[in-house]
Design a protein around this motif. Structure first.
Motif, PDB file in Angstrom:
ATOM      1  N   UNK A   1       0.818  -1.200   0.000  1.00 25.28           N
ATOM      2  CA  UNK A   1       0.000   0.000   0.000  1.00 25.28           C
ATOM      3  C   UNK A   1       0.855   1.253   0.000  1.00 25.28           C
ATOM      4  N   UNK A   2       1.968   1.252   0.747  1.00 28.91           N
ATOM      5  CA  UNK A   2       2.817   2.436   0.822  1.00 28.91           C
ATOM      6  C   UNK A   2       2.618   3.200   2.103  1.00 28.91           C
ATOM      7  N   UNK A   3       3.305   4.318   2.207  1.00 30.57           N
ATOM      8  CA  UNK A   3       3.308   5.109   3.431  1.00 30.57           C
ATOM      9  C   UNK A   3       2.230   6.177   3.417  1.00 30.57           C
ATOM     10  N   UNK A   4       1.838   6.600   4.610  1.00 32.01           N
ATOM     11  CA  UNK A   4       1.013   7.802   4.734  1.00 32.01           C
ATOM     12  C   UNK A   4       2.006   8.953   4.757  1.00 32.01           C
ATOM     13  N   UNK A   5       2.424   9.392   3.587  1.00 35.20           N
ATOM     14  CA  UNK A   5       3.563  10.308   3.523  1.00 35.20           C
ATOM     15  C   UNK A   5       3.176  11.753   3.798  1.00 35.20           C
ATOM     16  N   UNK A   6       1.915  12.078   3.621  1.00 36.15           N
ATOM     17  CA  UNK A   6       1.533  13.475   3.783  1.00 36.15           C
ATOM     18  C   UNK A   6       0.040  13.572   4.057  1.00 36.15           C
ATOM     19  N   UNK A   7      -0.332  14.409   4.964  1.00 31.73           N
ATOM     20  CA  UNK A   7      -1.736  14.741   5.187  1.00 31.73           C
ATOM     21  C   UNK A   7      -1.846  16.254   5.050  1.00 31.73           C
TER      22      UNK A   7
ATOM     23  N   UNK B   1      -6.103  -0.807   6.481  1.00 28.19           N
ATOM     24  CA  UNK B   1      -5.406  -0.703   5.218  1.00 28.19           C
ATOM     25  C   UNK B   1      -4.059  -1.411   5.365  1.00 28.19           C
ATOM     26  N   UNK B   2      -3.156  -1.163   4.472  1.00 24.75           N
ATOM     27  CA  UNK B   2      -1.835  -1.788   4.565  1.00 24.75           C
ATOM     28  C   UNK B   2      -0.741  -0.725   4.581  1.00 24.75           C
ATOM     29  N   UNK B   3      -1.048   0.405   5.216  1.00 20.61           N
ATOM     30  CA  UNK B   3      -0.069   1.475   5.295  1.00 20.61           C
ATOM     31  C   UNK B   3       1.127   1.025   6.126  1.00 20.61           C
ATOM     32  N   UNK B   4       2.310   1.362   5.656  1.00 18.96           N
ATOM     33  CA  UNK B   4       3.513   1.065   6.416  1.00 18.96           C
ATOM     34  C   UNK B   4       4.289   2.350   6.664  1.00 18.96           C
ATOM     35  N   UNK B   5       5.456   2.208   7.260  1.00 15.85           N
ATOM     36  CA  UNK B   5       6.245   3.387   7.588  1.00 15.85           C
ATOM     37  C   UNK B   5       5.810   3.975   8.916  1.00 15.85           C
ATOM     38  N   UNK B   6       6.206   5.199   9.172  1.00 14.32           N
ATOM     39  CA  UNK B   6       5.923   5.851  10.452  1.00 14.32           C
ATOM     40  C   UNK B   6       4.681   6.747  10.360  1.00 14.32           C
TER      41      UNK B   6
ATOM     42  N   UNK C   1      -4.957  -1.319  12.654  1.00 11.38           N
ATOM     43  CA  UNK C   1      -4.968  -2.423  11.694  1.00 11.38           C
ATOM     44  C   UNK C   1      -4.252  -2.066  10.402  1.00 11.38           C
ATOM     45  N   UNK C   2      -3.038  -1.525  10.560  1.00 11.30           N
ATOM     46  CA  UNK C   2      -2.163  -1.267   9.432  1.00 11.30           C
ATOM     47  C   UNK C   2      -0.814  -1.924   9.688  1.00 11.30           C
ATOM     48  N   UNK C   3       0.219  -1.429   9.053  1.00 15.80           N
ATOM     49  CA  UNK C   3       1.566  -1.972   9.242  1.00 15.80           C
ATOM     50  C   UNK C   3       2.534  -0.872   9.648  1.00 15.80           C
ATOM     51  N   UNK C   4       2.026   0.088  10.375  1.00 19.13           N
ATOM     52  CA  UNK C   4       2.833   1.227  10.786  1.00 19.13           C
ATOM     53  C   UNK C   4       3.892   0.791  11.800  1.00 19.13           C
ATOM     54  N   UNK C   5       5.083   1.364  11.668  1.00 17.65           N
ATOM     55  CA  UNK C   5       6.164   1.022  12.592  1.00 17.65           C
ATOM     56  C   UNK C   5       6.796   2.301  13.135  1.00 17.65           C
ATOM     57  N   UNK C   6       7.980   2.166  13.694  1.00 21.88           N
ATOM     58  CA  UNK C   6       8.665   3.289  14.322  1.00 21.88           C
ATOM     59  C   UNK C   6       7.959   3.634  15.635  1.00 21.88           C
ATOM     60  N   UNK C   7       8.300   4.756  16.225  1.00 23.42           N
ATOM     61  CA  UNK C   7       7.751   5.142  17.525  1.00 23.42           C
ATOM     62  C   UNK C   7       6.481   5.972  17.353  1.00 23.42           C
ATOM     63  N   UNK C   8       5.736   6.111  18.428  1.00 20.30           N
ATOM     64  CA  UNK C   8       4.592   7.022  18.435  1.00 20.30           C
ATOM     65  C   UNK C   8       5.135   8.445  18.525  1.00 20.30           C
ATOM     66  N   UNK C   9       4.880   9.299  17.537  1.00 19.92           N
ATOM     67  CA  UNK C   9       5.459  10.644  17.565  1.00 19.92           C
ATOM     68  C   UNK C   9       4.964  11.462  18.756  1.00 19.92           C
TER      69      UNK C   9
ATOM     70  N   UNK D   1      -6.710   5.741  18.308  1.00 18.59           N
ATOM     71  CA  UNK D   1      -6.641   4.293  18.107  1.00 18.59           C
ATOM     72  C   UNK D   1      -5.477   3.962  17.187  1.00 18.59           C
ATOM     73  N   UNK D   2      -4.428   3.389  17.771  1.00 22.66           N
ATOM     74  CA  UNK D   2      -3.234   2.991  17.017  1.00 22.66           C
ATOM     75  C   UNK D   2      -3.020   1.487  17.111  1.00 22.66           C
ATOM     76  N   UNK D   3      -4.057   0.747  17.460  1.00 16.22           N
ATOM     77  CA  UNK D   3      -3.942  -0.685  17.722  1.00 16.22           C
ATOM     78  C   UNK D   3      -3.600  -1.481  16.466  1.00 16.22           C
ATOM     79  N   UNK D   4      -3.026  -2.649  16.692  1.00 10.88           N
ATOM     80  CA  UNK D   4      -2.731  -3.623  15.639  1.00 10.88           C
ATOM     81  C   UNK D   4      -1.842  -3.046  14.540  1.00 10.88           C
ATOM     82  N   UNK D   5      -0.696  -2.545  14.982  1.00  6.05           N
ATOM     83  CA  UNK D   5       0.362  -2.122  14.080  1.00  6.05           C
ATOM     84  C   UNK D   5       1.673  -2.745  14.567  1.00  6.05           C
ATOM     85  N   UNK D   6       2.783  -2.128  14.210  1.00 10.19           N
ATOM     86  CA  UNK D   6       4.097  -2.617  14.649  1.00 10.19           C
ATOM     87  C   UNK D   6       4.865  -1.494  15.344  1.00 10.19           C
ATOM     88  N   UNK D   7       4.154  -0.665  16.061  1.00 10.49           N
ATOM     89  CA  UNK D   7       4.762   0.482  16.718  1.00 10.49           C
ATOM     90  C   UNK D   7       5.690   0.025  17.844  1.00 10.49           C
ATOM     91  N   UNK D   8       6.816   0.718  17.985  1.00  4.60           N
ATOM     92  CA  UNK D   8       7.847   0.332  18.942  1.00  4.60           C
ATOM     93  C   UNK D   8       8.108   1.477  19.922  1.00  4.60           C
TER      94      UNK D   8
END
Length: 323
Positions: A1-7, A69-74, A93-101, A114-121
């Motif tokens: 899916x790619x990153x949520x690079x910009x809002x 979705x399948x968003x990854x990245x931070x 329910x995405x694939x977001x990683x890195x830390x919670x900003x 709600x940031x549940x079910x990701x890969x946040x560290x």
């Protein structure tokens, strides 16, 4: 899916009088799918599900749903600096990683996060204390570590606090009882140690308590029977405390008779502990109980005859005891 690079705050005026915000996925803008009352739907060529609710006054979103979705990245660090009126943010329910900003804390109007079910560290940001309007904080099913920061006690309006299925360490903080509005407390499947908070009965609105699958030990306090909401027969409440190491101070891990005062309880699981003694006779008065799991303990004596009067009871597991 790619990153949520910009809002971005760029808006587009629709015939309905609503405005919508473009959400950039990678380098491709989402496309308008439809409008339903206050909500604007987007889709992407790879079928992202995006839902945004706009503030009619300033053309900025107040609610953003990017779940499943399948968003990854931070998580974009600009998300709150650009949208300072944001009230509801669902990135679950995405694939977001890195830390919670840490600058998520600048979204001072947030009441749902709600940031549940990701890969946040990493650790829970201490800056969350600025989210004083927060009612739901769901960080479950990530890879978070560290302790529950004391800054959370500033979020006095919290009704849901879920950090289940992470790698949280330390003890259950004693100040947790200051979150008087809590309805759901889920700390299950972590690495928590220490004892049961002695004043947990002060959480008078608590309806779901899950402390299972940790390394907790010590006393199940008699005062647990004073949880007002769970004693209310109009409620539907759950206590899950399996797979810990509950024993009394004298080494005799009895289930407190007072737990039978929780008349509104529909499910109780204290399986796979070191509990001994007998099954409290008071359990026969828990008229709304649907599931009772006392398995894999060291309970002895007789099964209370009054349990046959629990007409809603569909699951009773007392296996692997000395009954």
């Amino acid at each position: 899916m790619g990153k949520i690079s910009q809002l971005t705050g760029k808006s587009y005026h629709c015939n309905s009088g609503l405005n919508l915000v473009f959400v950039a996925i990678g380098n491709t803008l989402g496309n308008l799918l439809g409008i339903d009352e206050d909500f604007v739907y987007f889709y992407h060529t790879t079928y992202a599900r995006i839902l945004v609710k706009m503030d009619a006054k300033n053309d900025l979103p107040t609610e953003i749903y990017l779940s499943e979705n399948r968003f990854n990245g931070s998580i974009p660090r600009s998300i709150c600096s650009d949208f300072d009126c944001l009230e509801y943010l669902d990135l679950s329910k995405n694939r977001l990683n890195d830390v919670i900003p840490t600058n998520l804390a600048s979204c001072s109007s947030l009441y749902i996060l709600n940031l549940a079910q990701n890969y946040l560290e990493g650790e829970m940001p201490r800056e969350l204390e600025n989210l004083t309007e927060l009612q739901t904080l769901n960080l479950g099913e990530n890879k978070l570590q560290g302790v529950i920061p004391p800054s959370i006690k500033s979020c006095t309006k919290l009704r849901v606090f879920d950090t289940g299925k992470n790698r949280i360490q330390g003890s259950i903080p004693v100040w947790i009882v200051e979150l008087a509005e809590l309805r759901i407390l889920n700390l299950a499947f972590n690495k928590l140690q220490g004892t049961f908070p002695p004043d947990l009965h002060r959480l008078r609105n608590l309806q779901i308590l899950d402390l299972s699958h940790n390394n907790l030990s010590g006393l199940i306090p008699q005062s647990l029977g004073k949880l007002n909401a769970m004693a209310n027969q109009t409620q539907s409440d759950v206590i899950e405390m399996s797979s810990s190491d509950w024993v009394m101070g004298d080494g005799v891990g009895k289930i407190p008779e007072e737990m039978g005062e929780l008349k509104g309880l529909i499910a109780l699981n204290v399986s796979n502990n070191n509990l001994s003694g007998s099954i409290p006779e008071s359990f026969g008065g828990m008229a709304h109980l649907e599931s009772l799991d006392l398995s894999r303990n060291m309970l002895s004596g007789n099964i209370p005859a009054d349990l046959v009067n629990l007409t809603f009871l569909s699951v009773l597991n007392v296996s692997n005891n000395n009954l």
